[in-house]
Design an enzyme around this catalytic site. Structure first.
Site, mmCIF file in Angstrom:
data_model
loop_
_atom_site.group_PDB
_atom_site.id
_atom_site.type_symbol
_atom_site.label_atom_id
_atom_site.label_comp_id
_atom_site.label_asym_id
_atom_site.label_seq_id
_atom_site.Cartn_x
_atom_site.Cartn_y
_atom_site.Cartn_z
ATOM 1 N N ASN A 260 36.913 69.874 38.248
ATOM 2 C CA ASN A 260 38.328 69.903 38.599
ATOM 3 C C ASN A 260 38.748 71.342 38.872
ATOM 4 O O ASN A 260 38.533 72.226 38.038
ATOM 5 C CB ASN A 260 39.145 69.314 37.437
ATOM 6 C CG ASN A 260 40.579 69.036 37.814
ATOM 7 O OD1 ASN A 260 41.185 69.766 38.581
ATOM 8 N ND2 ASN A 260 41.135 67.978 37.245
ATOM 9 N N LYS B 48 50.510 70.764 41.794
ATOM 10 C CA LYS B 48 49.625 71.915 41.614
ATOM 11 C C LYS B 48 50.319 73.010 40.815
ATOM 12 O O LYS B 48 49.737 73.610 39.905
ATOM 13 C CB LYS B 48 49.220 72.436 42.998
ATOM 14 C CG LYS B 48 47.910 73.206 43.035
ATOM 15 C CD LYS B 48 46.742 72.284 42.767
ATOM 16 C CE LYS B 48 45.412 72.941 42.922
ATOM 17 N NZ LYS B 48 44.897 72.932 44.279
ATOM 18 N N TYR C 191 48.677 64.931 38.718
ATOM 19 C CA TYR C 191 47.893 65.390 39.867
ATOM 20 C C TYR C 191 46.878 64.308 40.207
ATOM 21 O O TYR C 191 47.203 63.131 40.153
ATOM 22 C CB TYR C 191 47.277 66.765 39.580
ATOM 23 C CG TYR C 191 46.969 67.507 40.863
ATOM 24 C CD1 TYR C 191 47.981 67.793 41.771
ATOM 25 C CD2 TYR C 191 45.675 67.887 41.186
ATOM 26 C CE1 TYR C 191 47.712 68.432 42.974
ATOM 27 C CE2 TYR C 191 45.408 68.533 42.389
ATOM 28 C CZ TYR C 191 46.430 68.800 43.270
ATOM 29 O OH TYR C 191 46.168 69.427 44.460
ATOM 30 N N ASP D 297 42.657 76.995 48.058
ATOM 31 C CA ASP D 297 41.996 76.341 46.934
ATOM 32 C C ASP D 297 40.993 75.288 47.390
ATOM 33 O O ASP D 297 39.990 75.062 46.722
ATOM 34 C CB ASP D 297 43.041 75.716 46.006
ATOM 35 C CG ASP D 297 42.425 75.215 44.711
ATOM 36 O OD1 ASP D 297 41.734 76.015 44.047
ATOM 37 O OD2 ASP D 297 42.605 74.033 44.378
ATOM 38 N N ASP D 298 41.252 74.624 48.518
ATOM 39 C CA ASP D 298 40.316 73.607 49.002
ATOM 40 C C ASP D 298 38.944 74.205 49.264
ATOM 41 O O ASP D 298 37.921 73.573 49.000
ATOM 42 C CB ASP D 298 40.837 72.976 50.306
ATOM 43 C CG ASP D 298 42.132 72.219 50.092
ATOM 44 O OD1 ASP D 298 42.221 71.473 49.119
ATOM 45 O OD2 ASP D 298 43.053 72.402 50.905
ATOM 46 N N ASN E 1 37.635 63.091 46.012
ATOM 47 C CA ASN E 1 38.849 62.561 45.396
ATOM 48 C C ASN E 1 39.567 61.658 46.394
ATOM 49 O O ASN E 1 39.433 61.847 47.593
ATOM 50 C CB ASN E 1 39.786 63.722 45.008
ATOM 51 C CG ASN E 1 39.345 64.426 43.754
ATOM 52 O OD1 ASN E 1 39.041 63.790 42.759
ATOM 53 N ND2 ASN E 1 39.320 65.745 43.800
ATOM 54 N N GLU F 73 46.872 74.814 50.731
ATOM 55 C CA GLU F 73 46.341 73.556 50.188
ATOM 56 C C GLU F 73 46.443 72.447 51.230
ATOM 57 O O GLU F 73 47.490 72.264 51.873
ATOM 58 C CB GLU F 73 47.148 73.156 48.945
ATOM 59 C CG GLU F 73 46.637 71.926 48.231
ATOM 60 C CD GLU F 73 45.544 72.229 47.233
ATOM 61 O OE1 GLU F 73 44.900 71.288 46.744
ATOM 62 O OE2 GLU F 73 45.328 73.411 46.933
ATOM 63 N N ASP F 74 45.369 71.702 51.399
ATOM 64 C CA ASP F 74 45.361 70.456 52.175
ATOM 65 C C ASP F 74 45.815 70.622 53.628
ATOM 66 O O ASP F 74 46.569 69.803 54.151
ATOM 67 C CB ASP F 74 46.187 69.378 51.464
ATOM 68 C CG ASP F 74 45.463 68.831 50.240
ATOM 69 O OD1 ASP F 74 44.323 69.233 50.011
ATOM 70 O OD2 ASP F 74 46.044 68.010 49.508
ATOM 71 N N ARG G 286 46.143 66.988 55.722
ATOM 72 C CA ARG G 286 44.939 66.364 55.152
ATOM 73 C C ARG G 286 45.093 66.313 53.644
ATOM 74 O O ARG G 286 44.571 67.133 52.915
ATOM 75 C CB ARG G 286 43.685 67.145 55.536
ATOM 76 C CG ARG G 286 42.390 66.375 55.296
ATOM 77 C CD ARG G 286 41.244 67.280 54.889
ATOM 78 N NE ARG G 286 41.546 67.995 53.648
ATOM 79 C CZ ARG G 286 40.770 68.935 53.138
ATOM 80 N NH1 ARG G 286 39.690 69.326 53.762
ATOM 81 N NH2 ARG G 286 41.093 69.540 51.996
ATOM 82 N N ALA H 294 35.409 71.495 53.067
ATOM 83 C CA ALA H 294 35.170 71.572 51.627
ATOM 84 C C ALA H 294 33.686 71.722 51.325
ATOM 85 O O ALA H 294 33.276 72.570 50.529
ATOM 86 C CB ALA H 294 35.736 70.333 50.942
#
Length: 571
Positions: free
Chosen positions: A452, A172, A102, A264-265, A408, A243-244, A154, A301
């Site tokens: 994390n 993930k 990851y 999760d973001d 990150n 995600e993303d 993203r 975020a």
């Protein structure tokens, strides 16, 4: 007719190597009896090996690779060919291998996904498939409990990578399995091919996605509406993690009260940082009411994290207005204020300041001098934004400055652990988004905290699955953070750690999962009502018993083989 609309449906009971992780038929730890009954006798070298020998061979091969992406590819191949060995290796070496499967290595893997593609992993659904998503989902041959969905728009701090973003759900879900024991064959990596705004990708002959521009927000909404309905019709108990996505707020607001889903973001990032924040506040000695937090980065975020921390301040006795006034957000134009003169994005309005007396603060340095913060957080993806001067100023202002560079990958981190320690003379309470190595300082080994998301999202997912939660509520997200903050050992607390040792992640996930289940029960969202009658200790044991253990899979295969042999002998 849309592509895939007339694809022949493969029943869930069928065996399809392209979509199914290997059960380990060719595992060199299989006994002679197992090999004979699996019809693999003679197809592998004759010695029956222990895991210790397998691990040594794998680690030697892994370390022989000269680059992180080479190690990533080796581990991907191992996961595809011997899933139980892969997870045994990952479980035993979680600290070393997580950065390879990851962040940060997955960033390079996504950038090069169309170049390094080797075998099918997960599913791709294209905008041209609209109207046929349920039919296409039937081609996945397994029952699914957990899916991670991205549109690749993203990826980390790397921008729009289109279908190359598949590395994110693949990686993930590997962590869902390794850290919380969700079975690998019940995990579905899912990438949505909704076009890309990345013109270089569209013109790249190697790119494996469609070459259309990104669909409009309205087109995406219609596609996601169909997707969510199709996923839950295909697998009624599924938990869906987004995600993303470039703009994650609309889908979260649209679906969080209808489906068992979370982002999760926004929520996972907020929860894991909140857990470190709770411990940092305790160790700083500054009461919550006196904390002043400057956030560099006012995107989804940053705002998501800040909103999670508002909840903590409210639990500490502040009103909502008092809590949100503990935050000063800084974006590319400076301090976010009501009178700045530009139209603020909707998600920034909640934290916009009305009390700057007409003065505009354009730089982070100016904001720090104005606010005199106790906490400095970075979610800006601007590498090195926390300069030596800024870090020294934080140390001048605070006995124990809280410094969280959370962007990150590591190249985007606002500062390094070494810089934070050096310029605060070892007094900082530090957590980063990317991993940094331990540091020797004045004769003592200092270990950096890493905020994390792996500390919370596996437990959120498993808690939702085991409780059969109707939705993933904000109470469940907050409970994951609160549980994580309690999961440190006395030894870890004595060393001023903000997070537990990552090598204990499966046990930490048990604690987080328990907290999530209890919150689901409190919110009346659970459908597994029998769990309400269990004590906390019994609930934790229930969780452990239902976690996939790659070390015990061989025992299960042996039992199945013996049962089959007995059945054959009776014929």
């Amino acid at each position: 007719m849309a592509p895939g609309a007339n694809v022949k449906h493969t029943p869930a009971s069928s065996s399809r190597r392209s979509a199914s992780p290997s059960r380990g038929e060719y595992d060199t730890s299989n006994t002679v009896e197992a090999r004979k009954l699996l019809r693999t006798y003679g197809l592998v070298p004759p010695n029956v090996e222990s895991f210790e020998i397998q691990e040594k061979r794998c680690i030697n091969q892994l370390r022989s690779k000269q680059t992180p992406i080479g190690r990533y590819l080796y581990l991907s191949q191992l996961r595809a060919t011997n899933v139980h060995l892969f997870y045994r290796l990952l479980s035993k070496n979680i600290k070393e291998l997580t950065p390879l499967i990851y962040t940060p290595t997955v960033g390079e893997a996504c950038q090069r996904w169309s170049e390094i593609y080797a075998q099918p992993e997960g599913m791709y659904l294209s905008y041209s498939d609209k109207g046929h998503l349920f039919q296409i989902l039937q081609n996945w041959p397994h029952e699914v409990e957990m899916t991670v969905v991205t549109d690749g728009s993203r990826i980390l701090g790397l921008g729009d990578l289109g279908v190359n973003g598949m590395g994110i759900p693949v990686g993930k879900l590997s962590l869902y399995t390794a850290c919380a024991g969700i079975r690998p064959d019940r995990c579905l990596p899912l990438t949505l091919d909704l076009g890309t705004s990345n013109e270089a990708l569209r013109n790249d002959p190697m790119y494996m996605g469609s070459r259309r521009p990104k669909v409009s927000a309205e087109e995406e909404k219609e596609f996601l509406d169909e997707l969510m309905a199709a996923l839950t019709e295909r697998w009624p108990g599924i938990v869906i993690q987004y995600e993303d996505f470039k703009n994650p707020f609309p889908s979260l607001e649209r679906y969080q009260n209808t489906y068992s889903m979370f982002n999760d973001d926004i929520q996972g990032t907020g929860a894991v940082i909140l857990a470190g924040f709770i411990n940092a506040v305790k160790q700083s000695g500054v009461p919550a009411a006196n904390q002043r937090a400057v956030f560099l980065g006012a995107g989804s975020a940053g705002v998501g994290v800040a909103k999670q921390i508002v909840e903590f301040f409210r639990k500490e006795g502040l009103t909502e207005d008092e809590a949100r006034r503990c935050f000063w957000l800084v974006d590319s134009k400076g301090l976010v204020t009501d009178d700045r003169g530009d139209k603020l994005a909707e998600h920034k309005v909640y934290f916009s300041r009305p009390d700057n007396n007409g003065k505009q603060y354009k730089s982070l340095e100016e904001v720090i001098e104005y606010v005199k913060p106790t906490i400095l957080m970075g979610l800006s993806t601007i590498g090195g934004a926390f300069t030596p001067k800024i870090i020294r100023r934080m140390a001048d202002l605070n006995k124990r400055p809280v410094i969280f560079p959370l962007s990150n990958p590591s190249s985007k981190s606002e500062c390094t652990f070494e810089e934070a320690v050096k310029y605060t003379k070892g007094r900082c309470l530090f957590a980063s988004g990317s991993p940094f190595p331990p540091l020797e300082y004045e004769g003592k080994t200092l270990s950096p905290g890493q905020g994390n998301n792996v500390y919370v999202f596996p437990g959120i997912g498993l808690g939702a699955i085991l409780s059969k939660a109707v939705n993933v509520s904000q109470g469940m997200i907050y409970a994951s953070a609160e549980a994580l903050s309690t999961a440190l050992t006395p030894e870890e607390r004595s060393e001023d750690w903000l997070y537990p040792d990552i090598s204990r992640i499966r046990e930490v996930s048990v604690v987080v999962t328990r907290g999530v289940i209890r919150a689901a029960q409190k919110d009346g969202l659970d459908r597994e009502l029998a769990l309400r009658n269990l004590s906390d200790a019994d609930l934790e044991e229930y969780i452990r018993q239902r976690m996939y253990d790659p070390f015990k899979e061989g025992d299960k295969v042996e039992a199945e083989i013996k049962e089959l042999a007995q059945h054959v002998s009776r014929l």
